[in-house]
Design an enzyme around this catalytic site. Structure first.
Site, short mmCIF file in Angstrom:
data_model
loop_
_atom_site.label_atom_id
_atom_site.label_comp_id
_atom_site.label_asym_id
_atom_site.label_seq_id
_atom_site.Cartn_x
_atom_site.Cartn_y
_atom_site.Cartn_z
N GLU A 430 0.85 -1.19 0.00
CA GLU A 430 0.00 0.00 0.00
C GLU A 430 0.89 1.25 0.00
OE1 GLU A 430 -2.21 0.09 3.63
OE2 GLU A 430 -2.93 2.14 3.31
N ASP A 511 -1.07 -1.26 5.81
CA ASP A 511 -0.95 -0.73 7.16
C ASP A 511 -1.89 -1.45 8.11
OD1 ASP A 511 0.86 1.09 6.29
OD2 ASP A 511 -0.56 2.77 6.12
N ASP A 513 -4.18 -0.52 10.02
CA ASP A 513 -5.27 0.37 10.45
C ASP A 513 -6.50 0.11 9.58
OD1 ASP A 513 -4.68 1.48 8.04
OD2 ASP A 513 -3.88 3.36 8.82
#
Ligand code: 0RA
Length: 651
Positions: A430, A511, A513
């Site tokens: 990403e 990530d 998150d």
């Protein structure tokens, strides 16, 4: 031979049989280390009670998960016979509990409930149980007998009187045989027994989990049988026609009658969900009943379309006809053959013709009687065919473009040196900054890096316009980097083929998150819809970057969960409760330098990765439809339902 001799001979045979099961449980019950044999024990015992239902003597099965790890199955059937078994000199009940009978029950026809419906029998379960107890209500009397490791430890005793009839079998799996997964999984049991009750219209199955503080009860009772099953599969979709189509037929073969039961309904979905069963056992890889059904569907829909001048060009393909179809086929066969012990695929060759003939005739009849439904189905297939053609063109263009643009590999790809796919892996990363760290930190011999910009297209919302998927930049980049084509229809040229993969491990690294989780889901959706074999054959992985760095002075450790973080903090404190420990929370991959990224997430020697696996393709299809599709209220309901199970939500 006297009765005693025959009893001795029989008991030696029994002991040898039980010993064989204990030595090689995998041969009889499936893998004892991953939960499959453990749960197979339940199906084996429940099957007997279901047979009593099939024989017309039982309407309720109660399954209880008891505290202490045992499980009980109770039915209200005739009760296992307790009379003396002539051949073995012991009660019929004891024969059933101890004598191995792979396949059919007894040759003696009075004990034959419904031929061919059986697996290995309750005796195999007895053999792998620390203890098993059978309680029988029959002729106004309650009988009980206990076994340990399959060997009887009491006689069949009379313990009371009763007015009802039925059987209860309780057992505790032997922990010296089962490893890893040693506890019963309520959800798995619930799902499977729900299926069982769908396939046995009118049978009520109650499952109660009494192991924890709060009792958990689930009840299944479907008078509608297969039709209700199909309705349930389509519950989160919009059906194209109100009534589920029901087809039934029977053909006599030498061994007895073969019956076909089928329920089907088309919806607005793009995937197909066809479930096949033989004698109430799921055949997850289909087989001859599936082939017969497919053949009949294609010829029947094409026949109707041609006859009514709805079709101008080429005939509709099978895929076009089955788009959006939910169907359940339940075949009963006196002597079925399967490709393996696990019965995943039916191979009895005569079944194909039987199913094809029955379905073709009945479906034609249905179309004649319901012309408006028939026209809708043909129109849906025509649309599917057009979309498929447009998608094919777009896909060909994607591939050709790749070839024209210098060697076909995308510019963003930092390829690895090795050309041996077995040792190569590609990180789908990403963002450009994390991509940069990964490029510097990697082992460039075997690890390739492909940075992907932002959120890739949500393909689930483009299934009606697949051309758009192939025009998407990030998707084109992945297709060209993997080098294995795109599309799940293996009959079409250029569709995805794992044998062409340039990397045997496709590793999604995002990530830790919510955004990262979203991007990961978008990628998995794409892979599932357009490169499914990559997932089903185990090529797709999810990297696990650490969540925290816990440090004291020069010492530091990476923690992958909150629990680990707390544990490390305690460790580092040692005897000094006041040591001021540093905790760094990694919000993104970009916060780690290349060495840290290598050390924590990419080094094959030390990293942890999750392999993406799929248990149930149909359920996965529906999950992606719900999570990524257009139906917002449905998605909200889904997320609310599962929100409580999310432990690592980061907002
Ligand atoms: C053999 C013959 C009969 C019933 C059963 C077995 C039987 C087995 C199990 C196992 C669990 N529940 C069960 N219920 C019945 C027929 C007996 C008769 O003719 O009365």
């Amino acid at each position: 031979m006297t009765m005693d001799d025959s009893y001795d001979a029989a008991s030696i045979q029994v002991l040898e049989g039980l010993e064989a099961v204990r030595k090689r449980p995998g041969m009889y019950l499936g893998d004892p280390h991953d939960g499959s044999a453990l749960h197979h024990c339940i199906w084996e015992v429940v099957d007997n009670s279901v047979d009593e239902h099939l024989a017309g003597h039982n309407n309720v099965v109660e399954v209880s998960l008891n505290p202490g790890g045992s499980l009980s199955v109770r039915d209200y059937g005739r009760g296992i016979p307790v009379d003396l078994h002539e051949e073995f000199g012991i009660s019929a009940a004891e024969v059933i509990m101890t004598k191995l009978h792979a396949g059919g029950k007894f040759d003696n026809s009075s004990y034959k409930v419904s031929g061919g419906l059986h697996g290995v029998g309750v005796s195999a379960v007895n053999a792998v149980s620390e203890w098993m107890e059978v309680t029988i209500h029959r002729d106004g009397t309650i009988y009980r007998q206990r076994f340990e490791a399959g060997v009887r430890v009491t006689e069949l005793e009379t313990i009371g009187t009763c007015e009802d009839t039925g059987t209860t079998i309780s057992f505790k799996p032997d922990t010296s045989i089962f490893t890893n997964i040693t506890e019963f999984d309520f959800d798995q049991i619930d799902t499977r027994l729900k299926e069982t009750s769908f396939l046995n219209a009118g049978l009520k199955i109650i499952i109660s989990d009494d192991r924890g503080e709060d009792q958990h009860v689930s009840e299944h009772h479907y008078e509608g049988g297969l039709a209700e099953f199909v309705r349930q599969i389509n519950s989160r979709r919009v059906p194209m026609h109100e009534d589920v189509i029901i087809i039934q037929g029977e053909k006599e073969i030498e061994k007895g009658p073969v019956t076909v039961e089928l329920a089907l309904q088309w919806s607005d979905a793009f995937s197909e969900s066809i479930l096949c069963y033989t004698n109430i056992i799921r055949n997850k890889d289909g087989g001859t009943h599936m082939s017969g059904l497919r053949g009949a569907l294609t010829s029947s829909v094409n026949g109707y379309a041609k006859k009514n001048k709805l079709l101008k060009g080429d005939p509709l393909s099978g895929d076009d006809v089955r788009e959006g179809l939910a169907a359940v086929v339940s075949l009963k066969h006196p002597d079925p053959s399967f490709s393996s012990q696990t019965k995943d695929k039916l191979v009895s060759s005569e079944v194909m013709g039987i199913v094809q003939t029955v379905v073709y005739e009945k479906l034609n009849e249905f179309f004649e009687e319901n012309p408006s439904v028939a026209k809708m189905i043909v129109n849906k297939a025509l649309l599917a065919s057009k979309a498929r053609e447009a998608a094919r063109k777009a896909r060909d263009l994607t591939r050709r473009k790749g070839v024209l643009e210098g060697g076909g590999l995308p510019g963003k790809l930092a390829d690895c040196q090795s050309k041996d796919p077995k040792e190569c892996e590609i990180y789908l990363v990403e963002g450009d900054s994390a991509g940069g760290s990964a490029k510097t930190g990697r082992d460039r011999r075997t690890q390739a890096i492909l940075p992907l910009r932002g959120k890739i297209l949500n393909v689930e919302r483009q299934m009606h316009n697949i051309a758009k998927v192939f025009q998407n930049n990030e998707i084109q980049t992945m297709v060209r980097a993997f080098g294995a084509g795109v599309g799940n229809n293996s009959e079409e040229e250029g569709s995805f083929d794992t044998s062409k993969l340039r990397y045997h491990r496709l590793i999604i690294m995002t990530d830790a998150d919510v955004d990262g989780a979203h991007i990961r889901t978008l990628m998995l959706t794409f892979l599932w819809r357009f490169m499914r074999p990559a997932i089903t054959e185990g090529h797709v992985f999810i990297a696990q970057p650490p969540l925290y760095q816990v440090s004291k002075g020069k010492m530091s450790r990476y923690a992958f969960s909150d629990e680990e973080r707390d544990e490390f903090i305690e460790d580092l404190k040692g005897d000094n409760p006041n040591a001021k420990i540093g905790v760094q929370r990694y919000k993104g991959l970009g916060e780690m330098n290349p060495e840290q990224l290598w050390e924590t997430t990419m080094d094959p020697e030390t990293r942890t990765m999750l392999r993406v696996t799929v248990k149930e393709a149909e359920e996965t299809d529906r999950m992606f439809e719900t999570l990524m599709g257009e139906d917002v209220p449905e998605r909200r309901a889904f997320i609310e339902r599962y929100a409580k199970e999310v432990t690592n939500l980061d907002i």
